[in-house]
Design a protein around this motif. Structure first.
Motif, PDB file in Angstrom:
ATOM      1  N   ARG A  53     -36.242  -7.891 -13.110  1.00 10.82           N
ATOM      2  CA  ARG A  53     -36.721  -6.904 -12.132  1.00 10.82           C
ATOM      3  C   ARG A  53     -36.467  -7.378 -10.701  1.00 10.82           C
ATOM      4  O   ARG A  53     -36.072  -6.592  -9.829  1.00 10.82           O
ATOM      5  CB  ARG A  53     -38.209  -6.639 -12.351  1.00 10.82           C
ATOM      6  CG  ARG A  53     -38.513  -5.828 -13.611  1.00 10.82           C
ATOM      7  CD  ARG A  53     -39.938  -5.314 -13.620  1.00 10.82           C
ATOM      8  NE  ARG A  53     -40.929  -6.389 -13.677  1.00 10.82           N
ATOM      9  CZ  ARG A  53     -41.377  -6.937 -14.801  1.00 10.82           C
ATOM     10  NH1 ARG A  53     -40.928  -6.504 -15.976  1.00 10.82           N
ATOM     11  NH2 ARG A  53     -42.289  -7.895 -14.771  1.00 10.82           N
ATOM     12  N   GLU A  54     -36.697  -8.663 -10.445  1.00 11.51           N
ATOM     13  CA  GLU A  54     -36.469  -9.191  -9.098  1.00 11.51           C
ATOM     14  C   GLU A  54     -34.990  -9.135  -8.727  1.00 11.51           C
ATOM     15  O   GLU A  54     -34.626  -8.836  -7.579  1.00 11.51           O
ATOM     16  CB  GLU A  54     -36.983 -10.629  -8.995  1.00 11.51           C
ATOM     17  CG  GLU A  54     -38.499 -10.751  -8.995  1.00 11.51           C
ATOM     18  CD  GLU A  54     -38.967 -12.163  -8.678  1.00 11.51           C
ATOM     19  OE1 GLU A  54     -38.386 -12.777  -7.755  1.00 11.51           O
ATOM     20  OE2 GLU A  54     -39.888 -12.649  -9.357  1.00 11.51           O
ATOM     21  N   ILE A  55     -34.144  -9.439  -9.699  1.00  9.09           N
ATOM     22  CA  ILE A  55     -32.696  -9.399  -9.447  1.00  9.09           C
ATOM     23  C   ILE A  55     -32.245  -7.969  -9.188  1.00  9.09           C
ATOM     24  O   ILE A  55     -31.468  -7.691  -8.266  1.00  9.09           O
ATOM     25  CB  ILE A  55     -31.931 -10.030 -10.628  1.00  9.09           C
ATOM     26  CG1 ILE A  55     -32.234 -11.528 -10.712  1.00  9.09           C
ATOM     27  CG2 ILE A  55     -30.427  -9.795 -10.489  1.00  9.09           C
ATOM     28  CD1 ILE A  55     -31.790 -12.185 -12.001  1.00  9.09           C
ATOM     29  N   ALA A  56     -32.738  -7.037  -9.985  1.00  5.17           N
ATOM     30  CA  ALA A  56     -32.384  -5.626  -9.803  1.00  5.17           C
ATOM     31  C   ALA A  56     -32.848  -5.111  -8.448  1.00  5.17           C
ATOM     32  O   ALA A  56     -32.173  -4.285  -7.816  1.00  5.17           O
ATOM     33  CB  ALA A  56     -32.993  -4.791 -10.928  1.00  5.17           C
ATOM     34  N   ALA A  57     -33.997  -5.600  -7.988  1.00  6.46           N
ATOM     35  CA  ALA A  57     -34.529  -5.186  -6.687  1.00  6.46           C
ATOM     36  C   ALA A  57     -33.622  -5.628  -5.544  1.00  6.46           C
ATOM     37  O   ALA A  57     -33.666  -5.057  -4.447  1.00  6.46           O
ATOM     38  CB  ALA A  57     -35.935  -5.744  -6.490  1.00  6.46           C
ATOM     39  N   LEU A  58     -32.799  -6.640  -5.793  1.00 10.36           N
ATOM     40  CA  LEU A  58     -31.833  -7.097  -4.797  1.00 10.36           C
ATOM     41  C   LEU A  58     -30.550  -6.289  -4.836  1.00 10.36           C
ATOM     42  O   LEU A  58     -29.617  -6.548  -4.067  1.00 10.36           O
ATOM     43  CB  LEU A  58     -31.512  -8.584  -5.031  1.00 10.36           C
ATOM     44  CG  LEU A  58     -32.651  -9.566  -4.776  1.00 10.36           C
ATOM     45  CD1 LEU A  58     -32.293 -10.950  -5.316  1.00 10.36           C
ATOM     46  CD2 LEU A  58     -32.981  -9.649  -3.293  1.00 10.36           C
TER      47      LEU A  58
END
Length: 281
Positions: A53-58
């Motif tokens: 999720r954190e990677i996708a948010a980037l």
């Protein structure tokens, strides 16, 4: 405003053991530097999903896959899934591993086999699968995470240290086999980096006590941060490290550089070696 140049823009990366600890931070740092990332986990699905999720948010592509590194076939399939999802791999970070300590005379064959299967055997054959994909695509970069246990001794760690020393040796040998084919291999040997497992296995472990201990024992005066290792991994897989091949970078705040016979590295020595035969001693 001028857009920041990111080291890994457009790169496709698989980081093993990235549901928690150093591996998770490595996966996030690659994404911060512009890469799409496959996250791998064996047990910590929650951590892996949150990393995705954190990677996708980037704004990067990301997916988590489970694989049991006791089984070579699952490790190989992990590589295949990552290649399929990302359309190929430019970088592989072999971080997955387990630790273990026991007096030498008490180690069982099952314990020995488990550490070598997870820490070395699975990594070896996953790398083999990824290299087969990298070669026709023009190459890539591989970073293996080992440990200072691979270069220094600690009681009750003969099995664990053996796996970490094996990673250093095979990194060096495979690096010279693949460098002329466009694939660079290097390794990182972290020292004391506080991760979640410390709180589970060390009675009474807390940040304040750890900080005091590190200030007394680590020449730099602190323990390592997960991001310290993550940044080195990104560097080694980037074009900035294009001429670095087959090396193991020790990142330990000076721990292995310190001679063990020195009791207090912070104070001036009272010994007078050289007196009588070295001027001014």
């Amino acid at each position: 405003m001028k857009r920041q140049n990111l080291r890994m823009t457009g790169k496709r990366v698989l980081v093993t053991g990235s549901g928690t600890g150093i591996g998770r931070e490595i996966a996030l740092e690659f994404a911060r530097q512009g890469a799409d990332v496959v996250v791998h986990y064996a047990h910590d699905e929650k951590g892996a999903r949150s990393a995705v999720r954190e990677i996708a948010a980037l704004g990067r592509r990301a997916k988590a896959f489970k694989a049991n590194f006791d089984r070579v076939d699952e490790a190989v399939r992990l590589g295949e899934k990552a290649i399929r999802f990302l359309g190929g791999l430019d970088c592989l970070v072999n971080n997955a591993g387990i630790t273990f300590n026991k007096p030498f005379l008490e180690v069982t064959p099952a314990q020995f086999d488990r550490l070598y299967h997870v820490n070395m055997r699975a990594q070896f054959f996953l790398t083999q699968r990824v290299v087969r994909d990298m070669l026709p695509r023009g190459g890539g970069a591989i970073c293996n995470i080992t440990s200072i246990h691979g270069v220094s001794g600690a009681p009750e760690h003969s099995v664990y240290a053996g796996t970490k020393g094996a990673i250093i040796a095979y990194t060096r040998s495979l690096a010279v086999e693949l460098a002329h084919k466009g694939i660079r291999l290097n390794a990182i040997a972290p020292g004391w980096v506080t991760v979640e497992n410390y709180y589970k296995v060390l009675p009474g472990f807390n940040e304040a006590a750890a900080a005091k201990d590190a200030a007394e024992k680590v020449p730099l005066g602190r323990s390592g941060l997960k991001v310290d290792i993550a940044r080195i991994a990104v560097f080694l897989c980037s074009e900035d490290a294009a001429y670095i091949v087959g090396q193991t970078i020790v990142a330990d705040g000076g721990t292995t550089a310190l001679m063990s016979l020195i009791s207090d590295f912070r104070s001036r020595s009272t010994a007078k070696f050289g007196a009588g035969y070295v001027p001014g001693a």
